[in-house]
Design a protein around this motif. Structure first.
Motif, PDB file in Angstrom:
ATOM      1  N   HIS A 186     167.797  46.746  49.396  1.00 48.94           N
ATOM      2  CA  HIS A 186     167.360  46.369  48.042  1.00 48.94           C
ATOM      3  C   HIS A 186     165.926  46.841  47.765  1.00 48.94           C
ATOM      4  CE1 HIS A 186     171.053  44.002  48.052  1.00 48.94           C
ATOM      5  NE2 HIS A 186     170.694  43.619  49.263  1.00 48.94           N
ATOM      6  N   GLU A 200     165.542  38.440  49.093  1.00 49.18           N
ATOM      7  CA  GLU A 200     166.027  39.198  50.248  1.00 49.18           C
ATOM      8  C   GLU A 200     165.202  40.465  50.437  1.00 49.18           C
ATOM      9  OE1 GLU A 200     170.011  40.532  49.684  1.00 49.18           O
ATOM     10  OE2 GLU A 200     170.141  41.519  51.642  1.00 49.18           O
ATOM     11  N   HIS A 253     169.462  43.378  56.093  1.00 47.58           N
ATOM     12  CA  HIS A 253     169.764  42.558  54.926  1.00 47.58           C
ATOM     13  C   HIS A 253     169.671  41.083  55.279  1.00 47.58           C
ATOM     14  CE1 HIS A 253     171.372  45.514  51.932  1.00 47.58           C
ATOM     15  NE2 HIS A 253     171.370  46.274  53.020  1.00 47.58           N
ATOM     16  N   ASP A 255     171.663  38.476  52.991  1.00 49.66           N
ATOM     17  CA  ASP A 255     172.330  38.235  51.723  1.00 49.66           C
ATOM     18  C   ASP A 255     172.673  36.767  51.510  1.00 49.66           C
ATOM     19  OD1 ASP A 255     173.031  40.751  50.053  1.00 49.66           O
ATOM     20  OD2 ASP A 255     173.138  41.382  52.148  1.00 49.66           O
ATOM     21  N   HIS A 286     176.086  45.245  47.579  1.00 49.51           N
ATOM     22  CA  HIS A 286     175.255  46.362  48.027  1.00 49.51           C
ATOM     23  C   HIS A 286     175.435  47.587  47.154  1.00 49.51           C
ATOM     24  CE1 HIS A 286     175.164  44.501  52.305  1.00 49.51           C
ATOM     25  NE2 HIS A 286     174.321  43.925  51.480  1.00 49.51           N
TER      26      HIS A 286
HETATM   27 ZN   LIG Z   1     171.645  42.774  50.931  1.00 51.36          ZN
END
Ligand SMILES: [Zn+2]
Length: 408
Positions: A186, A200, A253, A255, A286
């Protein structure tokens, strides 16, 4: 080398996301295969078992790998696209030299032979030679003292039998020559998941920067797909890894999933056939922004690209899986809470490099209170950083051992 990279980049651009066509499986020629004992010299008569040789005749050359596992000592041979159905290990010439021989299909097109050894051995030599259309795989095993037996580290064994923290092994050796690309997910207009005032994108960037320092301290060359709060397209993340000459792409990640669905660290490897509900939700998350940006490659088709892609991944996929197993093993040893199924397959775009082993690590799920508290705790992150760094250098050591053993 550059031409290969260009072809792979082209193949990547054309990848339709469909599974490859099944090709006809290779065959083990049982009559031309054997387990034999080297002539015994006086030393072996006095002190121990004789050297062994495994010879397998195949109707065509195939990718393969061989390694030792312990307790009891066993030789494992994996063969790609070889159908062993209908063949009986009891018919193998010389089978009585081994306490037990088993074989069968393993996973995703690989077959596995497991030969229990009459004692500790080392792989003295291994190679595949072609003989006309056929191929002959020969593996020579020399007996060693029990303390010199060096099986491959097993994630499953580590998970079953956790040592006390005081028994943790010394930090693994440095890994000069290894190039790793860290990919904090991200960023920019895409904050990723959000909970408790944290994003995140920011959490995984902090973690990636801490991990980079730990890896560099071990002599690893580290590049980052982003080092600030900017948005990077998924395709560009893979391209960055390739341009950096990375041996490994590690996507990071943290999430969110609906309450109760997920907690604990989870490692994902590429699997286009994955049908897990959580994996599908995450893939959507994603890919969402790239889809909006017009990057959707679905609908394109190119059979040649599919075949080339699958061929390249034949080599890459088991290496990604090996890293994933090592990673979960090291996290368990460091007392990191793992998801109930710590290694999973998913069709995340960022994992589909055909030529670079790639793994996506969900450090935790920020929708889970404990995971969120861990991610914002520097002490927990330091343990996680150690686990990932140990897995990375351990994987590189295995890669270099494998490079000497594996010949396509
Ligand atoms: Zn993610």
């Amino acid at each position: 080398m550059r031409a290969v990279a260009l072809i792979l980049a082209l193949v990547l651009a054309l990848w339709p996301g469909a599974p490859a066509q099944a090709q006809e499986a290779g065959r083990l020629v049982l009559g031309g295969s054997s387990l034999t004992q080297a002539p015994q010299g006086w030393w072996h008569r006095l002190f121990g078992p004789a050297p062994l040789e495994v010879a397998l005749t195949l109707d065509r050359p195939v990718p393969w790998r061989a390694f030792l596992v312990g307790e009891p000592a066993r030789l494992v041979i994996d063969l790609r696209d070889v159908d062993l159905a209908g063949l009986d290990p009891a018919q193998l010439f010389g089978k009585d030299l081994a306490p037990a021989i088993r074989w069968g299909s393993f996973r995703r097109g690989w077959s596995r032979l497991v030969i229990e050894l009459p004692g500790p051995y080392r792989v003295a030599r291994a190679g595949l030679r072609t003989q006309g259309p056929e191929a002959r795989l020969q593996i020579g095993l020399d007996p060693v003292a029990p303390e010199d037996f060096a099986p491959r580290p097993s994630a499953a064994a580590a998970l079953r039998n956790l040592p006390d923290p005081a028994q943790l092994p010394e930090p693994p050796p440095r890994a000069p020559g290894l190039a790793v690309t860290l990919d904090p997910g991200h960023g920019g207009f895409d904050p990723g998941a959000q909970a408790g005032g944290e994003t995140e994108a920011a959490l995984v960037l902090t973690f990636a920067q801490e991990l980079r320092r730990a890896l560099e301290a071990r002599g690893v060359t580290v590049s980052m797909t982003r080092d600030s709060d900017v948005y990077v397209r998924l395709e560009d993340r893979m391209t960055a890894a390739r341009q950096a000459g990375a041996h490994l792409l590690l996507s990071l990640h943290a999430d969110a999933l609906p309450q109760g669905q997920a907690a604990g660290a989870t490692v994902y490897v590429w699997n286009p056939a994955s049908d897990g509900r959580a994996a599908a939700q995450l893939a959507l998350r994603h890919q969402r922004d790239d889809l909006l940006a017009g990057m959707d490659l679905r609908g394109q088709d190119d059979t040649l690209a599919t075949v080339l892609m699958d061929f390249a991944r034949t080599d890459t996929q088991p290496r990604s899986e090996a890293f994933a197993r090592l990673l979960t093993s090291r996290m368990a040893l460091r007392g990191i809470g793992l998801h109930g199924r710590p290694v999973q397959g998913a069709a995340f775009s960022v994992l589909k490099s055909p030529d670079i082993p790639s793994v996506l690590l969900e450090l935790g799920f920020i929708s889970d209170q404990t995971d969120l508290a861990n991610l914002t705790d520097p002490e927990w992150r330091a343990r996680m950083v150690e686990a990932v760094a140990e897995a990375t250098t351990g994987w590189w050591r295995d890669e270099q051992a494998r490079a000497g053993l594996l010949r396509h």
